[in-house]
Design an enzyme around this catalytic site. Structure first.
Site, PDB file in Angstrom:
ATOM      1  N   PRO A   8      38.844  37.980  37.052  1.00 50.78           N
ATOM      2  CA  PRO A   8      37.545  38.360  36.496  1.00 50.78           C
ATOM      3  C   PRO A   8      36.440  37.390  36.902  1.00 50.78           C
ATOM      4  O   PRO A   8      36.622  36.173  36.872  1.00 50.78           O
ATOM      5  CB  PRO A   8      37.799  38.317  34.984  1.00 50.78           C
ATOM      6  CG  PRO A   8      39.270  38.559  34.840  1.00 50.78           C
ATOM      7  CD  PRO A   8      39.897  37.908  36.026  1.00 50.78           C
ATOM      8  N   GLU A   9      35.299  37.940  37.289  1.00 52.02           N
ATOM      9  CA  GLU A   9      34.156  37.130  37.707  1.00 52.02           C
ATOM     10  C   GLU A   9      33.194  36.937  36.535  1.00 52.02           C
ATOM     11  O   GLU A   9      33.426  37.435  35.437  1.00 52.02           O
ATOM     12  CB  GLU A   9      33.495  37.786  38.917  1.00 52.02           C
ATOM     13  CG  GLU A   9      34.481  37.957  40.068  1.00 52.02           C
ATOM     14  CD  GLU A   9      33.893  38.592  41.315  1.00 52.02           C
ATOM     15  OE1 GLU A   9      32.667  38.491  41.521  1.00 52.02           O
ATOM     16  OE2 GLU A   9      34.661  39.196  42.089  1.00 52.02           O
TER      17      GLU A   9
ATOM     18  N   LYS B 134      33.519  31.220  35.334  1.00 50.86           N
ATOM     19  CA  LYS B 134      34.679  32.085  35.153  1.00 50.86           C
ATOM     20  C   LYS B 134      35.576  31.629  34.014  1.00 50.86           C
ATOM     21  O   LYS B 134      36.694  32.131  33.861  1.00 50.86           O
ATOM     22  CB  LYS B 134      35.503  32.133  36.451  1.00 50.86           C
ATOM     23  CG  LYS B 134      34.755  32.713  37.650  1.00 50.86           C
ATOM     24  CD  LYS B 134      35.639  32.717  38.878  1.00 50.86           C
ATOM     25  CE  LYS B 134      34.897  33.260  40.095  1.00 50.86           C
ATOM     26  NZ  LYS B 134      35.745  33.255  41.297  1.00 50.86           N
TER      27      LYS B 134
ATOM     28  N   ASN C  14      34.767  37.135  44.618  1.00 48.06           N
ATOM     29  CA  ASN C  14      34.900  37.849  45.878  1.00 48.06           C
ATOM     30  C   ASN C  14      34.209  39.213  45.875  1.00 48.06           C
ATOM     31  O   ASN C  14      33.670  39.645  46.892  1.00 48.06           O
ATOM     32  CB  ASN C  14      36.385  38.023  46.232  1.00 48.06           C
ATOM     33  CG  ASN C  14      36.604  38.262  47.703  1.00 48.06           C
ATOM     34  OD1 ASN C  14      35.916  37.692  48.546  1.00 48.06           O
ATOM     35  ND2 ASN C  14      37.558  39.125  48.036  1.00 48.06           N
TER      36      ASN C  14
ATOM     37  N   ARG D  19      39.816  34.442  51.716  1.00 40.96           N
ATOM     38  CA  ARG D  19      39.695  35.652  50.919  1.00 40.96           C
ATOM     39  C   ARG D  19      39.464  36.867  51.816  1.00 40.96           C
ATOM     40  O   ARG D  19      38.816  36.772  52.858  1.00 40.96           O
ATOM     41  CB  ARG D  19      38.492  35.535  49.959  1.00 40.96           C
ATOM     42  CG  ARG D  19      38.549  34.323  49.040  1.00 40.96           C
ATOM     43  CD  ARG D  19      39.701  34.433  48.069  1.00 40.96           C
ATOM     44  NE  ARG D  19      39.576  35.620  47.247  1.00 40.96           N
ATOM     45  CZ  ARG D  19      38.885  35.652  46.099  1.00 40.96           C
ATOM     46  NH1 ARG D  19      38.272  34.592  45.663  1.00 40.96           N
ATOM     47  NH2 ARG D  19      38.833  36.765  45.396  1.00 40.96           N
TER      48      ARG D  19
END
Length: 316
Positions: free
Chosen positions: A2-3, A50, A224, A303
């Protein structure tokens, strides 16, 4: 994982329980003794990037001002205004990711440096994993069979039942006690104290912008999904070095980061999901074929990245 917008949504779920006493606990966590939370009062709830932080005190102790009240007092004294927080419904982040990236991301999250203030304390720090979430007054139920074909509900890491009768359930998260939150609002893209100048200085470095955007020292909470989306919105190739971009391009990228993150949070508060334009897509909105690659600094964490070669041309 989760961002920033998702974790801020989680924090809103915990806020109604601030001031209440824990009556019963449960969960599968082995990192902490969940029974230590019994009969404690939830004193405060904060989010930084985060990470979610919950403060607990003895139930008979005085309930001091929360961080939100402290900020409001400071802003009132300076004549500033604070943003509205919105509703409290819970929304899950889209988490469909290739298995190899999930494994690398999990390994990276375990290798994160500890908080500078890590140690005995009354703050419990939560860092959520790939499918981490919080639910208020309900448990998560299986919506499909697992690899063994079983319809088994997710196992909570922590369950907090409060004297009011409500409860909070935490899934797929790492927890540890610390003496205070590790916080730098100037780096948080969703904070009113976000420092644009420092972020622009970081973006000007002779490094690919897709590396810099994930540096939590300057873009706390940016992950991301946000990285892929804002690079497409700003029409910038992920591997473009920030030092070759015009200041106007960097300003536009920074505006996209703030606006997209805020819009995603507001969508969550309205109970709506995210509809990405480039992330995990085969075509961009204009119908061009999308490229995909694993990008990251040499010797660092890499990523999966999606970009459109036509909309985001490489800059030599």
């Amino acid at each position: 994982m989760p961002e920033g917008p998702s974790v801020r949504k989680f924090q809103l779920l915990t806020s109604p329980f601030v001031g209440q006493v824990v009556a019963k606990v449960g969960g599968s966590s082995r990192k902490i003794n969940v029974n230590d939370l019994n009969a404690l009062r939830l004193q405060d709830s904060q989010v930084h990037g985060k990470n979610l932080y919950l403060a607990f005190v003895a139930a008979e102790g005085p309930l001091g001002p929360t961080a939100e009240e402290t900020v409001l007092q400071r802003e009132a004294a300076s004549g500033a205004s604070s943003p509205a927080q919105g509703g409290q419904e819970q929304v899950r982040v889209p988490q469909t990711r290739p298995q190899d990236e999930e494994l690398r991301e999990l390994q990276h999250s375990r290798a994160e440096p500890p908080d500078a203030a890590e140690g005995p304390g009354n703050w419990l720090r939560f860092h959520f994993g790939l499918f981490g979430s919080i639910r208020a007054n309900e448990f998560s139920r299986a919506n499909k069979a697992n690899k063994r074909g079983d319809w088994k509900d997710p196992t909570p890491r922590l369950v907090l039942h409060f004297e009011s009768g409500g409860f909070l359930v935490f899934y797929n998260c790492r927890m540890h006690w610390c003496s205070s939150p590790r916080a730098d609002p100037a780096s948080d893209i969703l904070s009113v104290e976000f420092h644009r100048g420092r972020a622009l200085d970081a973006l000007r470095a002779p490094d690919p912008v897709c590396y810099t955007l994930l540096d939590q020292r300057y873009f706390s909470g940016l992950g991301n999904i946000i990285k892929n989306e804002i690079l497409y919105l700003a029409k910038i190739h992920p591997l473009t070095q920030g030092s070759v971009l015009a200041l106007s391009d960097l300003e536009r990228l920074l505006d996209c980061a703030i606006q997209f993150s805020s819009a995603w949070l507001h969508s969550k508060l309205r109970g709506k999901g995210l509809h990405p334009q480039i992330y995990q897509k085969e075509q961009c909105p204009l119908g061009h074929a999308v490229m995909k690659g694993t990008l990251g600094p040499s010797g660092g964490f890499k990523r999966l990245t999606w970009w459109c070669p036509q909309c985001q041309p490489a800059v030599l």
